[in-house]
Design an enzyme around this catalytic site. Sequence first.
Site, PDB file in Angstrom:
ATOM      1  N   VAL A 132       0.853  -1.201   0.000  1.00 42.63           N
ATOM      2  CA  VAL A 132       0.000   0.000   0.000  1.00 42.63           C
ATOM      3  C   VAL A 132       0.886   1.248   0.000  1.00 42.63           C
ATOM      4  O   VAL A 132       1.635   1.473   0.947  1.00 42.63           O
ATOM      5  CB  VAL A 132      -0.926   0.020   1.253  1.00 42.63           C
ATOM      6  N   GLY A 134       3.598   2.162  -1.735  1.00 41.86           N
ATOM      7  CA  GLY A 134       5.048   2.062  -1.952  1.00 41.86           C
ATOM      8  C   GLY A 134       5.874   2.398  -0.729  1.00 41.86           C
ATOM      9  O   GLY A 134       5.828   1.694   0.284  1.00 41.86           O
ATOM     10  N   ILE A 136       5.707   4.784   1.446  1.00 41.14           N
ATOM     11  CA  ILE A 136       5.087   5.454   2.615  1.00 41.14           C
ATOM     12  C   ILE A 136       4.841   4.425   3.730  1.00 41.14           C
ATOM     13  O   ILE A 136       4.207   3.399   3.487  1.00 41.14           O
ATOM     14  CB  ILE A 136       3.736   6.107   2.223  1.00 41.14           C
ATOM     15  N   ASP A 201      -6.950  -1.051  -8.375  1.00 39.92           N
ATOM     16  CA  ASP A 201      -5.707  -1.004  -7.596  1.00 39.92           C
ATOM     17  C   ASP A 201      -5.960  -0.317  -6.243  1.00 39.92           C
ATOM     18  O   ASP A 201      -5.546  -0.815  -5.191  1.00 39.92           O
ATOM     19  CB  ASP A 201      -4.655  -0.243  -8.423  1.00 39.92           C
ATOM     20  N   LYS A 205      -5.890  -1.824  -2.176  1.00 39.19           N
ATOM     21  CA  LYS A 205      -5.128  -1.158  -1.107  1.00 39.19           C
ATOM     22  C   LYS A 205      -6.063  -0.721   0.023  1.00 39.19           C
ATOM     23  O   LYS A 205      -5.726  -0.825   1.200  1.00 39.19           O
ATOM     24  CB  LYS A 205      -4.381   0.049  -1.681  1.00 39.19           C
TER      25      LYS A 205
HETATM   26  N1  HSE Z   1      -0.189   1.408 -10.392  1.00 36.03           N
HETATM   27  C1  HSE Z   1      -0.065   1.890  -9.052  1.00 36.03           C
HETATM   28  C2  HSE Z   1      -0.196   3.392  -9.040  1.00 36.03           C
HETATM   29  C3  HSE Z   1       1.228   1.518  -8.388  1.00 36.03           C
HETATM   30  O1  HSE Z   1      -0.358   4.017 -10.088  1.00 36.03           O
HETATM   31  O2  HSE Z   1      -0.140   3.957  -7.957  1.00 36.03           O
HETATM   32  C4  HSE Z   1       1.208   0.129  -7.885  1.00 36.03           C
HETATM   33  O3  HSE Z   1       0.146  -0.082  -7.004  1.00 36.03           O
END
Ligand code: HSE
Length: 422
Positions: A132, A134, A136, A201, A205
Amino acid sequence: MVRIGIGFLGCGNIGCGVYRLLTTYGDQIEKNEGVSFEIRRILVRSPGKKRSWDIPAQLLTDQVQDVLCDPQIDVVMEFMGGEEPASSYMTAALKNGKTVVTANKMALASHWQQIVAAAREYGAGLYYEASVCGAIPIIRAMNDSLQANRITSVMGIINGTTNYILSRMSREGAAYADVLADAQRLGLAEPDPTADVEGYDAAYKLSILSTLAFHRHVPVECVYREGITGVTPLDVQCGKEFGLTLKLLAVAKEEDGRIQARVHPTFVPDSHPLAGVNDAFNAVYVNGHACGEMMFYGRGAGDMPTASALVSDLIKAARTKRHLLPAVSDEPCEMADDWSCVHFVRLLAKDEPGVLSLVSGKLAAHGVSIASMVQKGEPDENGYVQMIFLTHRASERAVRSALAELDGEKVSTCSVIRVEGK
Ligand code: HSE
């Protein structure tokens, strides 16, 4: 000195980032943290393929058992992405007593109970900071630093691709399709952008974040989801005139014992900290009963930011004697099927006496009060104008019912966009 053997499942962009971070910064980590890492095997589909980082050929294998069954591998790092076979491989690794470190939100959110149960039963570690936002440290914050709080709400910009698109639409007045095409040309959006632009996505998360925030499993199927493909420059512009900025927001709240978890285009006031989060940056705005409001901000994607979270998880796992698993109750969570917020509504309305009172009367009949309204521009050749208003906080169901009853010859609904943080 603690020595840890590592196996990789997959070695694309993120795997290469982790390899690069460990090989260029591993000595310093060893000095700082007293742990050393040895990469023992790397599962790849094509061992002969050229990679962005030079990896010794003897580490590469196309046999998953070389990673899952090697007794000298303590930690399995999963970078395959997708639901399967990643979730089965992670479950098998946990059942072999190996710690799993992953960035895979899709596998984790879709198979949460199976993966967490395997970790619990076999006393293995499960670390997923990178899944979740990256780099952070929001998972660590939820599981650790904010434990003393009853979290009341989490609102986040947790997808960088859509934030990049909406930021440019807002700055340049550009159309969605044009900015998307540009983002694809620049490699900022996938050739098939569905997972990002339709909010999948972000929903994965948010399922993980809200499960941790409210200590009950919030299945991804229970996350309401709307993407940004229908966003128009006109809505973005009209929002600006009301002092609002459009974001794809992930919102999770607990109200009256019910949880709402939703991903959709959302206006936030220009003065809200989330309004200033632009381009591919991510941010999560948390409200806890003791800590109050706080915002976590940073890079949510990319090989090195993601590797930063993965390697930090690796260090944490290596230094932990007894792995802690998320404190999530087995009780099913009760999801809200309606919520209340301010609504931005854009209508096309006949410019003639009585239409305004028709609109306000219908909304009033459903208990919805209008906070401010503007009529935009001159009537078109058929005598219709854009009518834009903000409601006071109101039930979404009530707003939708009123608009459905209004839709007809004199009035038609063009957009309804939720407003948060007001
Ligand atoms: N594709 C995602 C984004 C990154 O644009 O934040 C990976 O979860």
